[in-house]
Scaffold this motif. Structure first.
Motif, PDB file in Angstrom:
ATOM      1  N   TRP A  73      18.230  64.861  32.253  1.00  0.00           N
ATOM      2  CA  TRP A  73      18.753  64.121  33.405  1.00  0.00           C
ATOM      3  C   TRP A  73      17.635  63.259  33.976  1.00  0.00           C
ATOM      4  CZ3 TRP A  73      23.717  64.276  33.309  1.00  0.00           C
ATOM      5  CH2 TRP A  73      24.363  65.410  32.783  1.00  0.00           C
ATOM      6  N   PRO A  74      17.364  62.153  33.349  1.00  0.00           N
ATOM      7  CA  PRO A  74      16.238  61.333  33.823  1.00  0.00           C
ATOM      8  C   PRO A  74      16.521  60.737  35.192  1.00  0.00           C
ATOM      9  CG  PRO A  74      17.448  60.178  32.107  1.00  0.00           C
ATOM     10  CD  PRO A  74      18.044  61.550  32.208  1.00  0.00           C
ATOM     11  N   LEU A  75      15.489  60.677  36.019  1.00  0.00           N
ATOM     12  CA  LEU A  75      15.651  60.105  37.357  1.00  0.00           C
ATOM     13  C   LEU A  75      15.250  58.636  37.380  1.00  0.00           C
ATOM     14  CD1 LEU A  75      14.296  62.920  39.692  1.00  0.00           C
ATOM     15  CD2 LEU A  75      16.656  62.220  39.312  1.00  0.00           C
ATOM     16  N   GLY A  76      14.189  58.334  36.693  1.00  0.00           N
ATOM     17  CA  GLY A  76      13.655  56.970  36.743  1.00  0.00           C
ATOM     18  C   GLY A  76      14.436  56.039  35.836  1.00  0.00           C
ATOM     19  N   PRO A  77      14.096  54.759  35.868  1.00  0.00           N
ATOM     20  CA  PRO A  77      14.753  53.794  34.994  1.00  0.00           C
ATOM     21  C   PRO A  77      14.363  54.054  33.533  1.00  0.00           C
ATOM     22  CG  PRO A  77      12.926  52.780  36.185  1.00  0.00           C
ATOM     23  CD  PRO A  77      13.051  54.170  36.702  1.00  0.00           C
ATOM     24  N   ALA A  78      15.315  53.833  32.645  1.00  0.00           N
ATOM     25  CA  ALA A  78      15.046  54.072  31.230  1.00  0.00           C
ATOM     26  C   ALA A  78      14.059  53.033  30.708  1.00  0.00           C
ATOM     27  CB  ALA A  78      16.351  53.997  30.459  1.00  0.00           C
ATOM     28  N   GLY A  79      13.257  53.434  29.753  1.00  0.00           N
ATOM     29  CA  GLY A  79      12.378  52.474  29.091  1.00  0.00           C
ATOM     30  C   GLY A  79      11.038  52.320  29.760  1.00  0.00           C
ATOM     31  N   GLU A  80      10.885  52.826  30.998  1.00  0.00           N
ATOM     32  CA  GLU A  80       9.597  52.685  31.656  1.00  0.00           C
ATOM     33  C   GLU A  80       8.823  53.985  31.564  1.00  0.00           C
ATOM     34  OE1 GLU A  80       9.607  51.246  35.648  1.00  0.00           O
ATOM     35  OE2 GLU A  80      10.775  49.505  35.059  1.00  0.00           O
ATOM     36  N   GLU A  81       7.503  53.852  31.619  1.00  0.00           N
ATOM     37  CA  GLU A  81       6.688  55.059  31.584  1.00  0.00           C
ATOM     38  C   GLU A  81       6.821  55.786  32.906  1.00  0.00           C
ATOM     39  OE1 GLU A  81       2.767  53.739  30.552  1.00  0.00           O
ATOM     40  OE2 GLU A  81       3.178  54.258  28.478  1.00  0.00           O
ATOM     41  N   GLY A  82       6.872  57.081  32.823  1.00  0.00           N
ATOM     42  CA  GLY A  82       6.956  57.863  34.055  1.00  0.00           C
ATOM     43  C   GLY A  82       6.712  59.307  33.710  1.00  0.00           C
ATOM     44  N   THR A  83       6.380  60.083  34.718  1.00  0.00           N
ATOM     45  CA  THR A  83       6.169  61.496  34.432  1.00  0.00           C
ATOM     46  C   THR A  83       7.501  62.203  34.558  1.00  0.00           C
ATOM     47  OG1 THR A  83       5.580  61.722  36.739  1.00  0.00           O
ATOM     48  CG2 THR A  83       3.783  61.601  35.166  1.00  0.00           C
ATOM     49  N   ALA A 134      18.660  62.208  21.192  1.00  0.00           N
ATOM     50  CA  ALA A 134      19.998  61.889  20.705  1.00  0.00           C
ATOM     51  C   ALA A 134      21.059  62.789  21.338  1.00  0.00           C
ATOM     52  CB  ALA A 134      20.031  62.012  19.183  1.00  0.00           C
ATOM     53  N   PHE A 135      20.744  64.061  21.542  1.00  0.00           N
ATOM     54  CA  PHE A 135      21.799  64.988  21.957  1.00  0.00           C
ATOM     55  C   PHE A 135      21.625  65.534  23.360  1.00  0.00           C
ATOM     56  CE2 PHE A 135      21.650  65.226  17.322  1.00  0.00           C
ATOM     57  CZ  PHE A 135      22.931  64.798  17.048  1.00  0.00           C
ATOM     58  N   GLY A 136      20.447  65.406  23.926  1.00  0.00           N
ATOM     59  CA  GLY A 136      20.235  65.840  25.307  1.00  0.00           C
ATOM     60  C   GLY A 136      20.620  67.287  25.519  1.00  0.00           C
ATOM     61  N   GLU A 137      21.414  67.525  26.557  1.00  0.00           N
ATOM     62  CA  GLU A 137      21.700  68.891  26.956  1.00  0.00           C
ATOM     63  C   GLU A 137      22.538  69.639  25.930  1.00  0.00           C
ATOM     64  OE1 GLU A 137      23.529  69.110  30.736  1.00  0.00           O
ATOM     65  OE2 GLU A 137      22.428  70.916  31.309  1.00  0.00           O
ATOM     66  N   ALA A 138      23.260  68.882  25.075  1.00  0.00           N
ATOM     67  CA  ALA A 138      24.087  69.548  24.073  1.00  0.00           C
ATOM     68  C   ALA A 138      23.213  70.349  23.108  1.00  0.00           C
ATOM     69  CB  ALA A 138      24.902  68.518  23.303  1.00  0.00           C
ATOM     70  N   ALA A 163      23.194  55.497  14.120  1.00  0.00           N
ATOM     71  CA  ALA A 163      23.014  56.013  15.471  1.00  0.00           C
ATOM     72  C   ALA A 163      21.632  55.649  15.973  1.00  0.00           C
ATOM     73  CB  ALA A 163      23.170  57.522  15.449  1.00  0.00           C
ATOM     74  N   PRO A 164      21.547  55.373  17.279  1.00  0.00           N
ATOM     75  CA  PRO A 164      20.235  55.014  17.803  1.00  0.00           C
ATOM     76  C   PRO A 164      19.285  56.202  17.743  1.00  0.00           C
ATOM     77  CG  PRO A 164      21.834  55.222  19.566  1.00  0.00           C
ATOM     78  CD  PRO A 164      22.584  55.378  18.291  1.00  0.00           C
ATOM     79  N   VAL A 165      18.034  55.925  17.499  1.00  0.00           N
ATOM     80  CA  VAL A 165      17.039  56.994  17.413  1.00  0.00           C
ATOM     81  C   VAL A 165      16.384  57.186  18.767  1.00  0.00           C
ATOM     82  CG1 VAL A 165      14.884  57.705  16.380  1.00  0.00           C
ATOM     83  CG2 VAL A 165      16.607  56.584  14.994  1.00  0.00           C
ATOM     84  N   GLY A 166      16.051  56.111  19.396  1.00  0.00           N
ATOM     85  CA  GLY A 166      15.352  56.233  20.673  1.00  0.00           C
ATOM     86  C   GLY A 166      16.106  55.469  21.739  1.00  0.00           C
ATOM     87  N   ARG A 167      16.450  56.164  22.790  1.00  0.00           N
ATOM     88  CA  ARG A 167      17.164  55.483  23.859  1.00  0.00           C
ATOM     89  C   ARG A 167      16.294  54.384  24.442  1.00  0.00           C
ATOM     90  NH1 ARG A 167      17.108  59.429  27.744  1.00  0.00           N
ATOM     91  NH2 ARG A 167      15.122  58.498  28.288  1.00  0.00           N
ATOM     92  N   GLU A 168      14.969  54.685  24.523  1.00  0.00           N
ATOM     93  CA  GLU A 168      14.067  53.754  25.172  1.00  0.00           C
ATOM     94  C   GLU A 168      14.003  52.426  24.441  1.00  0.00           C
ATOM     95  OE1 GLU A 168      13.426  56.685  24.198  1.00  0.00           O
ATOM     96  OE2 GLU A 168      12.506  57.886  25.773  1.00  0.00           O
ATOM     97  N   GLY A 169      14.260  52.490  23.149  1.00  0.00           N
ATOM     98  CA  GLY A 169      14.122  51.276  22.370  1.00  0.00           C
ATOM     99  C   GLY A 169      15.172  50.238  22.719  1.00  0.00           C
ATOM    100  N   LEU A 194       4.951  60.759  28.561  1.00  0.00           N
ATOM    101  CA  LEU A 194       5.296  59.716  29.526  1.00  0.00           C
ATOM    102  C   LEU A 194       6.639  59.058  29.204  1.00  0.00           C
ATOM    103  CD1 LEU A 194       1.854  58.043  30.229  1.00  0.00           C
ATOM    104  CD2 LEU A 194       2.989  59.916  31.383  1.00  0.00           C
ATOM    105  N   HIS A 195       7.141  59.300  27.994  1.00  0.00           N
ATOM    106  CA  HIS A 195       8.471  58.794  27.629  1.00  0.00           C
ATOM    107  C   HIS A 195       9.384  59.964  27.286  1.00  0.00           C
ATOM    108  CE1 HIS A 195       7.579  54.496  27.511  1.00  0.00           C
ATOM    109  NE2 HIS A 195       6.389  54.855  27.104  1.00  0.00           N
TER     110      HIS A 195
END
Lengths: 900, 488
Positions: free
Chosen positions: A390-400, A344-348, A252-258, A384-385
């Motif tokens: 429910w992320p609003l910005g694009p995945a993988g980029e730094e953002g607040t 990995a599990f987010g809101e769950a 299973a993936p560890v980091g979505r950003e990766g 920043l990651h």
């Protein structure tokens, strides 16, 4: 070579460690490896020495056994050594297991067909399952588990067939090593099952239940009787059916950003009893996780998250009780593990409130003064990651994260007193907050805060610029200022006022310290159009105003080369005309031409500009010192007067590499070797001495150079033989043509002792055909007389310059004196003096009496009194303050007599 | 989740190479995985010498930072969280985690289980936090005990053996390198016993709890900028108790007017935390409803001394309020410093000093001063005045220093340039320690420690307040402010 002592081994291992590749190449991998293996059984060496040999095997197996077959033999040899150890506790047992594992796994010998693999696995499993209670046995057990875990890591699924056994061991022994081994094997087994799909040879239940394969089972008594027996084999063939080819991404993936790809297979479907069994196993592991060390807890948590993700319909709620405990800790690794499970599990797993709490804990940790700065910085990076539900910005980029409001972040904002890395990280956050706040049109109500934030950012940048503008400010603070400006530029794009202030501030910084030009060029390249345009304009204005005087000229030229193309021609041209008047070396000429090239590629070619530019180029083609620079000036002039703007741009633009045709490759390769190597040649040039009379040090040696054919880029290298002179610099001559007037070279000689010597001369040059040649020229003698200088003129403060008599008297007693007879009669003495000593005569009564004082650099003098004694010749009395030059003076005078 | 290699480099300024590799350890099995995971973006590990050179260059520890070098000084090359990319053989080795402490550089290169063609965010690299744990552990190991060259060499010689136990294959098993002997290693763990407590204690039971609070402050004496101060504390415990897993609960108490503890971070051995402890955060606006204890920490202690928890707090007033004025008049500086101890603070110092440095001005040539209390020491070459206040403030609790200082501006060039204290921007920094006192009021006593084990332990508690970054800025010139001071 005889056996080495412990000290000799220590030296060998140190050399191996310093440069493994070179050492192995020198010593021969095979010989060294064989020696290492045989020494392990030597009775001469102590255990600590053998442990150090094993440490080398553990660390450099791929250098020692580059070939898998040899590696396999080495593993067998190590296992044989293990089998020979006495049953009592031995310090070698653990390192032997580690070394054998390292060799097997890293040298590519781990394979189904390998006998050593089965042997090692058998030994390790048996050791891991051992039940003896002493500390040594416990350590060996833990080591065996680690070895198995490493083999499983390198070959996921390898131990899947032993899952039942490992679970039983974890149940009964429950040590950290057993837990970690079981979790990893479980994760990999589930991943393998998921990939295999319905065609898997056995389900999870089958794997977990297969405990009868234990080495303590009935079939394996042979193993039990002789635990380390060399011939011991795993009963029956090892099950490789679930073992993958090699390492692959964990299930299973560890980091979505990766951007890790999802596993190709879908989640695994388990039967309800299997799912229950899995949940029971996971809960049991989690309950015991408190007993593990923090790094082990972090590993286990991550791997259990992966286990739960692999299986369909497994609620992650099992993890929750542990997360609450871990959330309070100060450990970076535990916090990281919590974030990974959130990802990995987010809101769950994390409700909105949980998410808010986690974020606040993270903010607290990122600004906690009790934590070390790198840990705080890592927490800030995690913010920043932050894996939002429910992320609003694009995945993988730094953002607040949305929840991180400016008021929440007030403690995370930068201040001048922080270390550069802290300051930059926090400034980045501030910029991101600024960008968000300022970019959102709908939030006009908080105009006040926005302005304040912006003002604060500007104040901070101004302070950084002030620091960088200090004369002698270290480069680190300069770099900090430019990095901060770079970060700020990104969020100020929508704020023309702030951007203008930044530009103005940077221009002032350049005015104060033009030597920062390379930083400005870098910033212009990196920061993008939004800053590059106004800043380029401002910098051009500062540069053409000529801030910083003549020393800053080179920096201004560097800036103009970068920015002049986009700016009006007039001021730049004026500046270049003025600069041309100052003159300079080759590098300066090239910088000037670089700026002209930028103008040629520029856009503003209207009005009177072009004519002025053409004039300037013509002047460069005519007036520059260096022929190469003149040529380039001429080329630019021709291109400018003959090509249209667009063609000029592409002609002078960066060269695009064009693919070469095969035939041209062949053609060019013919002369390839000769073009690359330096050719030894007969010197096509002649050096001649030209008399030079210097008034004060250094002594100048005048030479003329004439060539018999056209030569380019000559470098004449001079080497004074012997230790008595300072080394001479090489002399560059751009070009020599036959028939042209000889080129005059003036070599400053700096003797350490005033002794005659030989000057060795060689030359490196390029021929018109493109070859580089080297030639040795005849040596040039430097005679004693070449070093003669007049005495220094008396300084104005001295009212009575010393008379010859005073000088004469001052030579003794430290110096030496001598007397000789010269065969010069009649007018000969006068001729001699005029010819050789005229600059050195202090007083004279021509034609009979002369007093001569000669200075010999660095700090000697020679005095002569010449008295004509009628027709018999001349009496010469000489004194010197340096006894060592007396014989040289005598020889010199005798030489003069002989030339008569 | 593993490390490819570990290095320990000592920085030796002034030597030809600027530093040497004291220790290195490579993990070939992890390297093999790195090759597979990283694919075409794989960069092999360099040998020690080129690595050391590249590292020192990147960290700007070589003396040759005269010229601009794009790979090091480029404005867009901003390293994150001490993670660097080192140019090695035309490629970039990344991520290299390098932490500096006391002349040593601790380095680890974690395995990245994906391709590196674009740098993935650090948070997605599972080995990165393990690298932090490993290096923090190493730093604790090397920072303990005397910091002599002999001690360093001894510790370096112990490292191979320690790593063979704690990190045999590059995967960290424990981050505690500070062990009395190898029998305390997690690897020797007996069944059903915590891996971080491999042995058991035999002897008289005793528990020691010490509270160390540090106070930071930035005081400006300006209307438009608010002064700022912050307290943070560390609770350190050493529990010598018999039994495999003795349970202990420590409760920290606050007096009625005490300042609540916030941002509490605990040691992993703490078994559970009250939600009020977990949620009290410094980002909240303080009000009377804030949780004010007692703060209970139930745990099973490890054998060694450990930091049970860290906290911060917002106290209503700074312990010492000061103002500082510096004016330049006729090539000399006129200075006035005024300090006032708050009446609620215990007036019993171990030491109390005010350091008054002068930057970018050259050595002090002449000083005239008047103090209402204490003595002044002049370090002329360092351009520093030290006002030694001693053990007690006078009854009035207020003290003053005024004087004029002259400098030899000719000697200016030899001194390092300060890029913050330019012109009138300068500060007074306070150094003090008050034993048996905390600013928050936080305390632990005999009743705070509950031990669920056989025998009644001897309990010792102590506390102290220490200054840390306590600045009073010249109010007559601009001073660096924190955002918080502007808007709170």
């Amino acid at each position: 070579m005889g056996p080495r002592s412990a000290d000799a081994w220590a030296r060998v291992l140190a050399a191996l460690r310093a440069s493994p590749a070179a050492f192995v190449a020198r010593a021969g991998a095979e010989a060294l490896a064989a020696e290492l293996l045989s020494e392990l059984r030597s009775e001469r060496l102590s255990e600590p020495t053998k442990v150090s040999l094993l440490a080398a095997i553990l660390e450099f197996p791929t250098q020692l056994w580059p070939d898998p077959t040899a590696a396999e033999a080495a593993v067998s040899a190590l296992l044989d050594t293990l089998a020979l150890l006495p049953p009592r506790p031995a310090a070698l047992r653990r390192p032997l297991l580690l070394a054998a594992t390292s060799v097997l796994a890293s040298c590519g010998a781990l394979a189904p067909a390998s006998a050593a693999t089965s042997r090692l696995l058998c030994v390790l499993l048996r050791a891991a399952a051992g039940r003896a209670a002493g500390p040594e046995q416990r350590a060996v057990r833990a080591t065996a588990c680690e070895c198995l875990r490493e083999l499983e890591s390198c070959h996921p699924g390898l131990l899947a067939g032993q899952l039942g056994l490992l679970r039983a061991l974890q149940d009964t022994l429950g040590t950290q090593a057993h837990c970690l081994l079981f979790v990893l094997t479980l994760r990999d087994a589930l991943g393998a099952l998921a990939r295999a799909g319905p065609g898997a040879p056995a389900g999870l239940h089958g794997l977990l239940a297969a405990r009868t394969d234990s080495p303590r089972g009935g079939e394996t008594q042979a193993c039990d009787r002789s635990p380390d027996s060399p011939g011991a084999q795993w009963p029956g063939p090892w099950d490789w059916s679930l073992a993958g080819e090699d390492v692959r991404d964990p299930a299973a993936p560890v980091g979505r950003e990766g951007g890790r790809p999802e596993p190709s297979a879908g989640p695994l479907d388990l039967t309800p009893p299997e799912a229950r069994e899995l949940r029971a196993a996971v809960s049991q592991l989690l309950d015991a996780s408190y007993l593990l060390t923090p790094p082990a807890q972090a590993q286990m948590l991550q791997q259990l998250s992966q286990v739960l993700r692999t299986v369909r319909g497994q609620p992650p709620a099992l993890l929750k009780p542990q997360l609450v405990r871990l959330l309070g800790t100060a450990r970076v690794s535990l916090l990281h593990a919590v974030l990974a499970s959130k990802d990995a599990f987010g809101e769950a797993l994390f409700t909105a409130q949980d998410e808010a709490l986690l974020l606040r804990r993270l903010v607290g940790a990122a600004q906690h003064p009790a934590l070390p700065s790198p840990a705080r910085l890592f927490c800030l990076h995690c913010l920043l990651h932050f894996p939002e539900n429910w992320p609003l910005g694009p995945a993988g980029e730094e953002g607040t994260p949305v929840l991180l409001t400016p008021s929440l972040a007030t403690g995370l904002l930068p201040s001048l007193l922080q270390d550069p890395p802290d300051l930059l990280a926090r400034l980045h956050l501030l910029c991101l907050l600024c960008g968000e706040e300022l970019g959102a049109d709908g939030r006009r109500d908080c105009q006040g805060t926005e302005d304040q934030v912006l003002l604060y950012l500007q104040g901070l940048l101004a302070s950084l610029r002030q620091g960088a503008a200090q004369p002698g400010a270290p480069r680190s603070s300069v770099t900090l200022c430019f990095r901060a400006s770079y970060l700020a530029t990104r969020c100020l794009a929508s704020h023309p006022g702030a951007l203008a202030q930044l530009t103005k501030g940077l221009a002032e910084l350049y005015q104060a310290r033009p030597c920062l030009a390379p930083h400005f060029v870098d910033l212009l390249e990196q920061a993008g159009e939004v800053l590059a345009e106004p800043l380029g304009k401002a910098l051009q204005q500062v540069a053409v105003a000529g801030a910083g005087g003549a020393q800053a000229l080179q920096w201004h030229l560097q800036i103009l080369t970068k920015v002049a193309g986009g700016q009006p021609l007039g001021p730049t041209l004026g500046f270049l005309w003025a600069a041309l008047g100052q003159g300079g070396d080759w590098a300066w000429e090239q910088a000037l031409l670089g700026a002209c090239r930028a103008l040629l590629r520029g856009t503003d070619l209207s009005g009177a500009g072009p004519r002025n530019l053409a004039n300037l180029l013509q002047e460069l083609a005519r007036g520059l010192d260096d022929p190469d620079s003149r040529d380039r000036g001429r080329l630019y002039y021709s291109l400018f007067t003959h090509l249209s703007g667009s063609k000029l741009g592409s002609a002078l633009g960066p060269t695009r590499s064009t693919p070469m045709l095969g035939s041209s490759l062949v053609e060019e390769n013919e002369g390839f070797a000769s073009a690359l190597t330096v050719q030894e040649a007969q010197a096509p040039l002649q050096l001649r001495r030209v008399p030079q009379q210097a008034k004060e040090p250094p002594v100048i040696l005048g030479l003329t150079v004439e060539a018999s054919e056209i030569l380019y880029s000559l470098e004449l290298r001079f080497r004074v033989l012997g230790p008595h002179y300072e080394p001479l610099e090489a002399v560059q001559v751009p070009c020599l043509r036959p028939g042209a007037s000889p080129k005059l070279l003036l070599l400053p000689l700096e003797p350490r002792r005033p002794y005659p010597t030989l000057l060795d001369v060689s030359v490196l040059y390029a021929t018109p055909g493109g070859l580089t040649c080297y030639a040795q020229l005849p040596s040039l003698p430097i005679a004693f007389a070449d070093l003669f200088l007049p005495l220094p003129p008396p300084s104005p403060e001295v009212t009575h310059p010393p008379t010859f008599q005073e000088l004469w008297a001052s030579c003794l007693p430290g110096g030496a004196e001598s007397c000789m007879w010269g065969p010069w009669q009649g007018q000969a003495l006068e001729t001699l003096v005029t010819k050789h000593w005229e600059p050195f005569v202090m007083s004279a009564t021509p034609p009979t009496s002369y007093r001569v004082a000669i200075r010999l650099p660095p700090s000697s003098q020679l005095l002569l009194q010449l008295e004509a004694a009628g027709e018999d010749g001349v009496r010469v009395a000489l004194r010197t303050d340096d006894w060592a030059i007396l014989p040289l003076a005598g020889e010199y005078l005798r030489g003069l007599g002989a030339t008569l | 989740m593993a490390q490819r290699a570990i290095w320990l480099v000592s920085h030796e300024p002034g030597t030809p190479h600027g530093g040497t590799v004291r220790f290195s350890r490579r993990y070939p099995t992890v390297e093999k995985r790195a090759k597979t995971f990283n694919g075409s973006s794989y960069v092999p590990l360099p040998e020690d010498d080129p690595f050391c050179k590249a590292l020192l260059f990147e960290l700007r520890l070589l003396d040759d930072d005269k010229d601009f070098v794009e790979s090091r000084d480029g404005c867009s090359r901003i390293s994150k969280a001490s993670v660097y990319g080192l140019p090695i053989g035309g490629k970039e080795l990344w991520p290299v985690l390098a932490l500096q402490k006391n002349g040593l550089i601790y380095v680890s290169v974690p395995l990245v289980e994906q391709t590196l063609s674009a740098h993935p965010p650090l948070i997605s690299i599972s080995g990165i936090s393990q690298a932090f744990d490993l290096l923090f552990g190493l730093i604790d190991f090397f920072d303990s005990g005397p910091r002599t060259e002999a001690d360093l060499s001894t510790k370096v010689s112990q490292l191979p053996d320690l790593l063979l136990h704690i990190c045999p294959f590059g995967t960290l098993l424990d981050s505690n390198f500070l062990l009395d002997n190898f029998s305390n290693l997690s690897i020797y763990q007996a069944p059903k016993q915590p891996a971080w407590k491999a042995g058991t204690y035999k002897g008289k039971p005793q528990v020691a709890v010490s509270i160390t609070e540090k106070v930071k402050s930035m005081q400006y004496d300006k209307r438009e900028v608010a002064d700022m101060w912050q307290v943070y504390g560390t609770i350190t415990c050493k529990c010598d108790l018999e039994g495999v897993m003795p349970n202990v609960t420590i409760s920290l108490n606050l007096p009625t007017n005490g300042s609540p503890l916030q941002d509490i971070l605990v040691h992993p051995c703490v078994t559970s935390l009250d939600s009020a402890v977990l949620t009290s955060s410094s980002v909240d606006i303080m009000d009377d409803s804030a949780f004010s204890g007692p703060y209970k920490f139930p745990f099973t202690p490890p054998l060694e001394s450990f930091h049970l928890c860290y906290y911060t707090s917002q106290v209503p007033v700074p312990p010492i309020l000061g103002f500082y004025q510096l004016k330049e008049e006729d090539s000399q500086l006129k200075i006035t410093v005024h300090l006032k101890l708050h009446e609620s603070v215990k007036n019993c110092f171990e030491y109390c000093e005010a350091h008054i440095p002068f930057y970018n001005r050259g050595p002090i040539t002449h000083l005239e001063y008047k103090v209402s209390f204490g003595q002044v020491e002049v370090l002329r070459e360092k351009s520093l005045l030290i006002w030694i206040i001693g053990q007690k403030f006078p009854k009035s609790l207020e003290i003053n220093l005024s004087g004029t200082v002259n400098f030899n501006t000719m000697g200016h060039q030899k001194q390092p340039v300060d890029t913050i204290c330019i012109g009138g921007t300068t500060y007074v920094k306070l150094y003090f320690r008050i034993p048996d006192y905390t600013l928050t009021g936080c305390y632990a006593d005999q009743h705070s420690v509950q031990v669920f084990a056989s025998g009644k332990p001897k309990i010792t508690t102590c506390r102290e307040l220490i200054s840390s970054d306590y600045y009073i800025w010249n109010s007559k010139a601009p001073a660096p402010v924190a955002y918080r001071s502007l808007f709170l």
